[in-house]
Design an enzyme around this catalytic site. Structure first.
Site, PDB file in Angstrom:
ATOM      1  N   ASN A  10      -7.698   7.088 -23.223  1.00  0.00           N
ATOM      2  CA  ASN A  10      -7.166   6.059 -22.630  1.00  0.00           C
ATOM      3  C   ASN A  10      -5.667   6.656 -21.699  1.00  0.00           C
ATOM      4  O   ASN A  10      -4.731   7.043 -22.282  1.00  0.00           O
ATOM      5  CB  ASN A  10      -6.354   4.911 -23.529  1.00  0.00           C
ATOM      6  CG  ASN A  10      -5.764   3.905 -22.653  1.00  0.00           C
ATOM      7  OD1 ASN A  10      -5.845   3.821 -21.488  1.00  0.00           O
ATOM      8  ND2 ASN A  10      -5.337   2.934 -23.302  1.00  0.00           N
ATOM      9  N   LYS A  12      -4.184   5.182 -19.318  1.00  0.00           N
ATOM     10  CA  LYS A  12      -3.346   4.199 -18.929  1.00  0.00           C
ATOM     11  C   LYS A  12      -3.207   4.132 -17.541  1.00  0.00           C
ATOM     12  O   LYS A  12      -4.036   4.567 -16.762  1.00  0.00           O
ATOM     13  CB  LYS A  12      -1.860   4.349 -19.801  1.00  0.00           C
ATOM     14  CG  LYS A  12      -2.413   4.190 -21.498  1.00  0.00           C
ATOM     15  CD  LYS A  12      -1.254   4.195 -22.366  1.00  0.00           C
ATOM     16  CE  LYS A  12      -1.756   4.191 -23.790  1.00  0.00           C
ATOM     17  NZ  LYS A  12      -0.632   3.859 -24.705  1.00  0.00           N
ATOM     18  N   HIS A 104      -5.706  -4.375 -25.438  1.00  0.00           N
ATOM     19  CA  HIS A 104      -4.730  -3.308 -25.758  1.00  0.00           C
ATOM     20  C   HIS A 104      -3.471  -3.705 -25.819  1.00  0.00           C
ATOM     21  O   HIS A 104      -3.056  -4.801 -25.050  1.00  0.00           O
ATOM     22  CB  HIS A 104      -4.616  -2.283 -24.350  1.00  0.00           C
ATOM     23  CG  HIS A 104      -3.937  -1.090 -25.051  1.00  0.00           C
ATOM     24  ND1 HIS A 104      -2.673  -0.819 -24.987  1.00  0.00           N
ATOM     25  CD2 HIS A 104      -4.273   0.219 -25.526  1.00  0.00           C
ATOM     26  CE1 HIS A 104      -2.285   0.159 -25.385  1.00  0.00           C
ATOM     27  NE2 HIS A 104      -3.047   0.826 -25.768  1.00  0.00           N
ATOM     28  N   GLU A 106      -0.694  -3.011 -24.988  1.00  0.00           N
ATOM     29  CA  GLU A 106       0.446  -3.050 -23.625  1.00  0.00           C
ATOM     30  C   GLU A 106       0.059  -4.374 -22.989  1.00  0.00           C
ATOM     31  O   GLU A 106       0.837  -4.986 -22.337  1.00  0.00           O
ATOM     32  CB  GLU A 106       0.190  -1.744 -23.056  1.00  0.00           C
ATOM     33  CG  GLU A 106       0.876  -0.848 -23.719  1.00  0.00           C
ATOM     34  CD  GLU A 106       0.127   0.602 -23.328  1.00  0.00           C
ATOM     35  OE1 GLU A 106      -0.502   0.911 -22.698  1.00  0.00           O
ATOM     36  OE2 GLU A 106       0.583   1.554 -24.377  1.00  0.00           O
ATOM     37  N   GLU A 176      -4.830  -0.119 -33.482  1.00  0.00           N
ATOM     38  CA  GLU A 176      -3.948   0.516 -33.241  1.00  0.00           C
ATOM     39  C   GLU A 176      -2.642  -0.010 -33.510  1.00  0.00           C
ATOM     40  O   GLU A 176      -2.089  -1.073 -32.652  1.00  0.00           O
ATOM     41  CB  GLU A 176      -3.698   0.642 -31.365  1.00  0.00           C
ATOM     42  CG  GLU A 176      -5.134   1.329 -30.700  1.00  0.00           C
ATOM     43  CD  GLU A 176      -4.697   1.998 -29.333  1.00  0.00           C
ATOM     44  OE1 GLU A 176      -4.971   3.027 -29.204  1.00  0.00           O
ATOM     45  OE2 GLU A 176      -4.107   0.967 -28.597  1.00  0.00           O
ATOM     46  N   GLY A 182       2.652   5.967 -28.700  1.00  0.00           N
ATOM     47  CA  GLY A 182       3.497   6.555 -27.880  1.00  0.00           C
ATOM     48  C   GLY A 182       4.790   6.616 -28.338  1.00  0.00           C
ATOM     49  O   GLY A 182       6.069   7.336 -27.690  1.00  0.00           O
ATOM     50  N   SER A 222      -0.454   7.709 -31.287  1.00  0.00           N
ATOM     51  CA  SER A 222       0.150   9.217 -31.692  1.00  0.00           C
ATOM     52  C   SER A 222      -0.853   9.961 -32.155  1.00  0.00           C
ATOM     53  O   SER A 222      -0.445  10.943 -32.841  1.00  0.00           O
ATOM     54  CB  SER A 222       1.455   9.206 -32.358  1.00  0.00           C
ATOM     55  OG  SER A 222       2.114   8.572 -31.629  1.00  0.00           O
TER      56      SER A 222
END
Ligand code: 13P
Length: 265
Positions: A10, A12, A104, A106, A176, A182, A222
């Site tokens: 991904n 992003k 996701h 985010e 996730e 991240g 991660s």
């Protein structure tokens, strides 16, 4: 159950067309001659889909490259019309997109996407025969408050509302934990395995044990070359959704290699 591991990059909001080209040329040359028992997927930004599709088509023709599937990072819940900034599932199909990342964290946190909204997009994606990579996961506060299972159960149940079993079988779930994305903090393999087993049990409640045993559940947060093997060795972890470490061809490849060595059942 024999589930083929799936490793997805991904990207992003990273890599326009020229960086996509640089990455792919390097990645394909490293991949040449190797055949991993897994699926490899790359999800670039929308504007790089055309370049990725073109390069993969040429590469497959000339050097029999390991089949790499293309994913989009989002899609509209509508077919067409006055929806500024949106991209439809049929537009994605034109670029040989097979997967679409939905839900996701985010997008949930920054753009306010709700379970119902994600559900509408999952249903629209399946209408165009796109395979959703359906992301779920808890925040640190939710985990610490003992809400891990209730948060995951709600995300799964509401996100998959009215999704029939035949479409569920074409869906990949990505667990996730938000606190691991991240941050460099990975869930321990025990934490990840426990969450994956729980996710599978919720899918079994909704669709039955057979379907649940066939669904692939990726871990994301991660993932790096040095933790991929341990994570992928867990019985309910069927691949990874990788952000930062998939921006470099070498580390993406090492995650796939290490993960396949220890993962693929
Ligand atoms: P990182 O691998 O950078 O933690 O990102 C994970 C992720 O969000 C993949 O979708």
């Amino acid at each position: 159950m024999n589930r083929k591991p799936i490793f997805a990059a991904n990207w992003k909001m990273n890599k326009g067309a020229s960086e996509t080209e640089d990455f792919l040329k390097s990645f394909l040359s490293k991949l040449q001659g190797q055949d991993f028992p897994c699926e490899i997927v790359i999800a670039p930004p929308f504007v790089s889909l055309a370049k990725l599709a073109e390069l993969l088509h040429t590469a497959t023709a000339v050097q029999n490259a390991h089949a790499i599937q293309i994913a989009a990072q989002n899609c509209s819940q509508f077919d067409a019309g006055a929806y500024t900034g949106e991209v439809s599932v049929l537009m994605l199909r034109e670029f040989f997109v097979h997967y679409v990342i939905l839900g996701h964290s985010e997008r949930r946190a920054i753009y306010g996407e709700t379970d119902a909204f994600i559900n509408a997009k999952i249903i629209k994606a399946r209408e165009a025969n796109l395979k959703p990579i359906f992301c779920i996961g808890e925040t640190l506060a939710e985990r610490e408050a003992g809400k891990l299972e209730s948060v995951l159960r709600t995300q799964i149940t509401d996100g998959l509302k009215n999704v029939p079993e035949k479409d569920m079988l074409e869906t990949v779930v990505a667990y996730e934990p938000v606190w691991a994305i991240g941050t460099g903090v990975t869930a321990t393999s025990q934490q990840a395995q426990d969450a994956h087993a729980f996710v599978r049990s919720v899918i079994a409640d909704l669709y039955g044990a057979d379907t649940a045993s066939r669904i692939r559940i990726q871990y994301g947060g991660s993932v790096k070359p040095n933790n991929a093997a341990e994570l992928m060795a867990c019985p309910d972890i069927d691949g990874a959704l990788i952000g930062g470490a998939a921006l470099e061809p070498q580390s993406f490849l090492e995650i796939i290699r290490n993960g396949c060595d220890h993962g693929g059942q």
